[in-house]
Structure formats: structure tokens, C-alpha cells
Enzyme design. Structure first.
Site, PDB file in Angstrom:
ATOM      1  N   LYS A 114       0.872  -1.182   0.000  1.00 36.88           N
ATOM      2  CA  LYS A 114       0.000   0.000   0.000  1.00 36.88           C
ATOM      3  C   LYS A 114       0.907   1.231   0.000  1.00 36.88           C
ATOM      4  O   LYS A 114       1.942   1.226   0.696  1.00 36.88           O
ATOM      5  CB  LYS A 114      -0.891  -0.025   1.251  1.00 36.88           C
ATOM      6  CG  LYS A 114      -1.892   1.123   1.342  1.00 36.88           C
ATOM      7  CD  LYS A 114      -2.822   0.976   2.543  1.00 36.88           C
ATOM      8  CE  LYS A 114      -3.838   2.095   2.644  1.00 36.88           C
ATOM      9  NZ  LYS A 114      -4.757   1.948   3.793  1.00 36.88           N
TER      10      LYS A 114
ATOM     11  N   SER B 204      -9.758   2.321   2.954  1.00 31.06           N
ATOM     12  CA  SER B 204      -8.853   3.023   2.088  1.00 31.06           C
ATOM     13  C   SER B 204      -7.873   2.117   1.337  1.00 31.06           C
ATOM     14  O   SER B 204      -7.251   2.568   0.387  1.00 31.06           O
ATOM     15  CB  SER B 204      -8.045   4.034   2.907  1.00 31.06           C
ATOM     16  OG  SER B 204      -7.225   3.369   3.849  1.00 31.06           O
TER      17      SER B 204
ATOM     18  N   SER C  34     -10.104  -0.078   7.118  1.00 34.15           N
ATOM     19  CA  SER C  34      -9.525  -0.023   5.776  1.00 34.15           C
ATOM     20  C   SER C  34      -8.854  -1.290   5.267  1.00 34.15           C
ATOM     21  O   SER C  34      -8.479  -1.340   4.093  1.00 34.15           O
ATOM     22  CB  SER C  34      -8.531   1.127   5.694  1.00 34.15           C
ATOM     23  OG  SER C  34      -9.228   2.327   5.571  1.00 34.15           O
TER      24      SER C  34
HETATM   25  N1  GLN Z   1     -13.225   4.825   6.436  1.00 35.64           N
HETATM   26  C1  GLN Z   1     -12.587   5.201   7.650  1.00 35.64           C
HETATM   27  C2  GLN Z   1     -12.076   6.606   7.532  1.00 35.64           C
HETATM   28  O1  GLN Z   1     -12.296   7.194   6.551  1.00 35.64           O
HETATM   29  C3  GLN Z   1     -11.467   4.260   7.959  1.00 35.64           C
HETATM   30  C4  GLN Z   1     -10.274   4.484   7.141  1.00 35.64           C
HETATM   31  C5  GLN Z   1      -9.118   3.620   7.544  1.00 35.64           C
HETATM   32  O2  GLN Z   1      -9.290   2.587   8.200  1.00 35.64           O
HETATM   33  N2  GLN Z   1      -7.927   4.082   7.187  1.00 35.64           N
HETATM   34  O3  GLN Z   1     -11.479   7.140   8.400  1.00 35.64           O
END
Ligand code: GLN
Length: 482
Positions: A75, A150, A174
Site C-alpha cells: 500500500k 482506504s 480499511s
Molecule cells: N473509512 C474510515 C475513515 O475514513 C477508515 C479508514 C481507515 O481505516 N484508514 O477514516
């Protein structure tokens, strides 16, 4: 070849069926062929072939590890020395890290081959991978839908066989949410299990890196490499790393599964709920005992998270000021103009929204009302998990309220987007580990089952996931055309 597990590929490399250079070249070809998914931000072709060559030499010498010569991807939140690390943002579009994240270092040490850096929501803020400066990622199961976020690039790449396996990070879902929407296996470890050193911070008390793979068996192998104490990360926990593959075949007789009634109520799509019921029946057949439990604080997770995560992000992202590194605006008039325009132009809309919310929640007049209150709720949520996990071995539930939604469907409505994290966020607030495993399909799209365990019980989660994957083949299914 693309459908083989890590162990099968390792076997193929050892028997001479193919070399790492051949395997790597085949994956690089596939990445080119399916570039329309937009899963990769950078493809590191030369480096990959160089690493593959070195892996072949190691294999020939007989000092190879299981991951030696296996094509993986990172990632783009993990710093990679000499290779651009963007975190999905224009702010870091020109950033070449001077060092490797500990996780990257560990994969290098194991001899894994890095194919490239995967697309993601900007600074890991999002649930659809639409906030990336590099454009939305497409879900290989239906290219008009989102892969989740994400870690959307990771999920799409693993599902489409554009890497054998890859890393993700999970602050509020995410790893699990994109794994669910793309039909792969994802594991968010216990907070502190995997080093955060060199993993660009979003909300430091919640962020955790973990494996995203097709099977639990592969996740065990990846986690083995990723996990462990790191003196460069003061929140990494110094406890022994068990052998994650050793217990995969343990039987599940007598396993106590708790289903929180708050997870199965209003808001959960009925076809998703029916699919999960079938999956839970499979666990009954495997010998598990299923009981309903109640976790009354779960409904407080979203409001608490959307105060704590933005608060931490507003502090973490203050380092991107146009001075030390990252994007700098053209011809600043003075220092204040330099800060204002560099940040104004370098960050996207969602990131700015979070910085504003976080700064507001931390400001003198509102600190007690919002931030302290959210921290108190966080404690209650942790207590709820501790209590539940003293009564049952694991908690199961949905990962997402629905299957993958359409690209563009929720991006204009932040509240609706935040609600798609309703089943994942509490787990990060408590710090416990959780997995998403493929559990079937609804409306032709993958459904994930979430398995939540006690602190440092990753080995147990992997065992429970693996047993299900021995009697089902959802995790082996590939999207049409891939
Ligand atoms: N969707 C959540 C956010 O926008 C989690 C994102 C994540 O786990 N990095 O913060």
C-alpha cells in the site's frame, strides 16, 4: 499460476517449474493488461526484476524463506527507500522516502519481490478509494462499483490476481472493508502487533498494518513476516510472535461464537444478512456454539471515531507545511502564504474536512465537550469488548452494511460514507484484532464475514478462518475476466 497459494508458488520455485524472474514478469504483464483498474500508483518494474533475480540466486543457494521470490505489493502508505511514496495525495506526489518502513524492510529481508505501490484513499481517509489524488480504483467484480477503502488498490490487486498478496492498513476498517467488497481475506492485527514505523500516520492510536490475501493460510504467512516488536515504534508491543501457521488445522469443536444483536439489526441489507446466516450455519456444522450477545456501546463508535480520528489526523498532518518536504505552492508571497497555499492546494477535500473537524474538536472551548467525551466513549467500547470476549471466544458479524456501492454514489454525502464503517470502527477503538473473510455473494457481489477476537489472538482468528475455507470455496473464486 496466478491462482496458486504462497506455499504452492514456493514449491514451484523450488522444483524449478518457474523462476522468480518468470513469475514476476508474468505478474508485471498482468498489471499492464489490467491497468484500467487503477490499482497501482507506481509499478516498480526494474526493481522487481532485480529483486526476483536476487531471489532466484537465494533459492539456488538453498537459503530461501517461504516468501523468497514471491511477487507482493505495498500500500502506498508504507515508505519505500528510493521509490515514490504518495499516500494517495498530491501533497506527497514528489516524495521519495529516504528509508524503508519496518514492514517493507521485513519483506525485503524475507526476499519477497515488490511489484509496486498500491492506490489508496488520500492519507487513508475514505471508504471507497475515491478520495485518491490518482483517481478511483475499480472493483474487479464490477468495474462500476468501488473496491472499498482506504486499502482499495490492495483489495482490487489481490482480487484481480495482480499480486499474490499485499499489505493494507486499518484505522477504522480499511483492511476489512475493502477485503469484504472485493472478496478477499484481510486481517487487522491487534494494535501494536505490527510496527507502524515508516507507515505514514493518519490516526496514530488506531492505525495498524496487516495482510490482505486470498486465503487465511496465506495471511498467516504474511503476518508471520510483518508481526513483532520494533524498537523504532514506541507503541509496538514486546510479546512473542506465535507460529501463525501451526494451529490452522485445529478443530473448532466447542468454539463459542457471539453474535451481537446490535450488528444484525436495522441498516443491514437483508441479502447480506441471509448470506452471513448461511456462513454462521457452516460454523455450527464445524462444531461451534452460537449465542446472541449484546454490546450496547457499539452504536457510539461512529461518533467517537469521527472525533478521535480527525483530531489525531489534524495533529499528524500539520507536518505537511510546504517547507520540509512534500508539495510547495508556486511563488509564495510570504511564509503565511506558503503555508496556506501549499496546504490548500496539496490536500484534497476529504482530508481538509478531517483537519477542520479535528482542529475544531481539539480547540480550547470544545476539547472537553468533544475530544474528552469521545475518549470516555472509547473506554466504554473497550470494556464492552473485554466483557463480551470473556463470555465467548470470538464475535462474528457483518463487515459492511451492503455489498460494493456504485462509484460516485456516496462521495457527495460524507455522513453516508462514514456510516459504511459502522461494523468495523469499534474494533479499532478497542484495539482488538479482526478479520474479514469471503462468505458468499449477494446481488452477484462478494460479502465478507467479520471475525473479531481477543487481544493478540490472531492465531485463533486465522485458525477459525482457515477451517471455514476448508469447507467453502468463496475465497478461491475469481472475478470474471481475471
Ligand atoms: N473509512 C474510515 C475513515 O475514513 C477508515 C479508514 C481507515 O481505516 N484508514 O477514516
Amino acid at each position: 499460476m496466478y491462482n496458486k497459494t504462497i506455499a504452492e508458488l514456493a514449491q514451484g520455485l523450488r522444483s524449478g517449474e518457474f523462476s522468480s524472474v518468470e513469475l514476476t514478469a508474468a505478474f508485471l504483464d498482468r498489471i499492464k493488461q489490467h491497468s484500467g483498474l487503477n490499482a497501482y500508483i507506481s509499478v516498480t518494474e526494474d526493481l522487481a526484476l532485480q529483486q526476483a533475480k536476487a531471489a532466484d540466486a537465494r533459492l539456488a543457494n538453498g537459503d530461501a524463506e517461504l516468501l523468497t521470490g514471491i511477487p507482493i505489493a505495498q500500500k502506498d502508505i508504507f515508505c519505500t527507500e528510493g521509490v515514490k511514496t504518495t499516500c494517495g495525495s498530491l501533497m506527497l506526489d514528489n516524495f521519495i522516502a529516504p528509508y524503508n518502513a519496518t514492514v517493507v524492510e521485513k519483506f525485503n529481508h524475507a526476499g519477497a519481490v515488490m511489484l509496486g505501490k498500491l492506490n489508496m484513499d488520500e492519507f487513508a481517509m475514505g471508504s471507497s478509494n475515491e478520495t485518491s489524488y490518482y483517481g478511483a480504483v475499480k472493483n474487479p467484480w464490477n468495474i462500476n462499483t468501488v473496491p472499498g477503502g482506504s486499502s482499495g488498490g490492495t483489495a482490487a490487486a489481490v482480487a484481480a490476481r495482480l499480486a499474490v498478496c499485499a499489505t493494507g492498513t486499518d484505522t477504522g476498517g480499511s483492511i476489512r472493508q475493502p477485503a469484504a467488497l472485493c472478496g478477499i481475506t484481510g486481517l487487522k492485527p491487534t494494535y501494536g502487533r505490527v510496527s507502524r514505523y515508516g507507515m505514514i500516520a493518519y490516526a496514530s492510536s488506531l492505525d495498524q498494518g496487516g495482510p490482505m490475501t486470498r486465503s487465511a493460510e496465506d495471511a498467516a504467512i504474511m503476518l508471520q513476516t510483518m508481526a513483532g516488536f520494533d524498537d523504532k515504534d514506541s507503541t509496538s508491543v514486546d510479546t512473542q510472535v506465535p507460529d501463525y501457521s501451526a494451529g490452522l488445522n485445529n478443530r473448532l469443536d466447542g468454539l463459542k461464537i457471539g453474535l451481537p444483536k446490535e450488528f444484525f439489526g436495522e441498516g443491514l441489507n437483508s441479502e447480506v444478512a441471509a448470506t452471513l446466516e448461511t456462513a454462521i450455519d457452516e460454523y455450527r456444522k464445524l462444531g461451534a456454539m452460537v449465542t446472541e450477545i449484546s454490546m450496547p456501546t457499539l452504536k457510539l463508535a461512529i461518533p467517537a471515531y469521527y472525533v478521535i480520528a480527525p483530531a489525531e489526523c489534524s495533529a499528524n498532518l500539520s507536518r505537511f507545511d510546504g517547507v520540509r518536504f512534500g508539495y510547495r505552492c508556486e511563488n509564495p508571497a510570504d511564509l503565511s502564504d506558503l503555508y496556506t497555499r501549499s496546504r490548500g492546494e496539496g490536500f484534497g477535500k476529504e482530508v481538509k474536512r478531517r483537519i477542520l473537524m479535528g482542529t475544531y474538536a481539539l480547540s480550547a472551548g470544545y476539547y472537553d465537550a468533544y475530544y474528552i467525551k469521545a475518549q470516555k466513549i472509547r473506554r466504554l467500547i473497550s470494556e464492552d469488548f473485554k466483557k463480551a470476549l470473556s463470555e465467548v471466544d470470538v464475535i462474528m458479524g457483518p463487515v459492511t452494511p451492503s455489498t460494493a456501492f456504485g462509484i460516485g454514489e456516496k462521495i457527495g454525502n460524507p455522513i453516508e460514507m462514514y456510516l459504511s464503517d459502522i461494523y468495523t470502527i469499534a474494533i479499532n477503538l478497542a484495539g482488538v484484532p479482526a478479520m474479514s473473510i469471503p462468505a458468499g455473494f449477494a446481488q452477484g457481489l462478494p460479502v465478507g464475514l467479520q471475525i473479531i477476537g481477543n487481544y493478540f489472538a490472531e492465531d485463533r482468528l486465522l485458525n477459525i478462518a482457515h477451517q471455514y475455507q476448508q469447507v467453502t470455496d468463496w475465497h478461491q473464486q475469481a472475478p470474471t475476466g481475471f
